[in-house]
Design an enzyme around this catalytic site. Structure first.
Site, short mmCIF file in Angstrom:
data_model
loop_
_atom_site.label_atom_id
_atom_site.label_comp_id
_atom_site.label_asym_id
_atom_site.label_seq_id
_atom_site.Cartn_x
_atom_site.Cartn_y
_atom_site.Cartn_z
N TYR A 1 0.83 -1.21 0.00
CA TYR A 1 0.00 0.00 0.00
C TYR A 1 0.86 1.26 0.00
CZ TYR A 1 -3.93 -3.03 1.49
OH TYR A 1 -4.88 -4.02 1.59
N HIS B 1 0.25 -11.63 1.90
CA HIS B 1 -0.73 -10.86 1.14
C HIS B 1 -1.33 -11.66 -0.03
CE1 HIS B 1 -1.79 -6.43 0.02
NE2 HIS B 1 -2.81 -7.24 -0.19
#
Length: 267
Positions: free
Chosen positions: A39, A97
């Protein structure tokens, strides 16, 4: 230690927008924050937490290991880097992730490295994200089901992911729903709107309450203070069995996140 039911996500939030969203969320009463290495906002999340005055012990903080850092020699150093950006000695939950594309890094290798990070006290819990039933089974064989706190998956009224959720439930693995509002698509659904009107609630509150009643954790994000505060009220909304059945009937297998070269063979 259970994964909390309602937190705030930071996907797609960069720079000042990420800082402001987390600051507003903490002021509104959120104590669960979800971020990830990819991110690119861990530093802003850390800065917002530091500026908030909320004690670290009151927070539940999640980050996720990106695919470039899955190898044994990179995973723990990358997590230490994340901790430095987040200005903390530990996170509460660290997730893989995405599974390694094309098995470039063996699942056994990165799950063992993740377990080692927990042994070192860098993270209190470990988990996975975007894992299919087959991948969950493989992860269970490496670290044991009891070690896997959650599988964070795309899950919303249009993609209810029942097979994966049921397998997780049978193995005692919590499910965290991401994109619970389907990028806002479900908020204009006539069924959701009718239920919202009946309960004098917002469509977002209805959808979040639906997911939480099914036992899933939710991590909606917003840059608007009013929406953050409104979403918190989903915890107080009691949907009827009929409401739940109506939302359950909206499932149409509509997956919105399936990046080419990254996504596994979905169930």
């Amino acid at each position: 230690m259970e994964v909390p039911a309602l937190g705030v996500g930071t996907f797609r939030l960069q720079g000042e927008a990420a800082f402001d969203s987390v600051r507003n969320a903490l002021e509104a009463g959120y104590r669960v924050i979800d971020t990830a290495q990819i991110y690119g906002n861990e530093a802003e999340v850390g800065a917002a937490i530091a500026a908030s005055g909320v004690p670290r012990s009151a927070l539940y903080l999640t980050t996720k290991i990106w695919i470039d850092n899955l190898s044994r020699d990179k995973l723990i150093p990358s997590l230490k880097e994340s901790l430095a950006k987040l200005r903390t000695d530990y996170v509460d939950l660290t997730l893989i992730h995405w599974p390694s594309p094309g098995d470039a890094v063996a699942l056994k290798e990165f799950m063992e490295a993740l377990a080692e990070a927990r042994e070192q006290g860098l993270t209190r819990q470990i988990g996975i994200s975007n894992f299919t039933i087959d991948l969950m089974q493989q992860a269970i064989e490496v670290v044991g089901a009891e070690a896997i706190a959650t599988n964070q998956i795309e899950l919303h009224p249009y993609l209810q992911n029942r097979k994966v959720a049921e397998f997780a439930r049978q193995n005692g693995i919590h499910v965290t729903s991401y994109m619970t509002l389907a990028y806002g698509k479900v908020l204009s659904d006539p069924t959701i709107l009718a239920i919202a009107e009946r309960h004098q609630a917002t469509p977002a509150q209805v959808v979040l309450a639906w997911a939480m009643r099914l036992g899933y954790a939710v991590i909606p994000s917003s840059t608007k203070r009013a929406n953050l505060e409104s979403n918190l009220k989903a915890r107080e909304l009691n949907l009827s069995d009929d409401d739940m059945a109506q939302i359950g009937a909206l499932d149409r297998g509509e997956r919105l996140t399936s990046p080419q070269g990254l996504a596994p063979a979905w169930d």
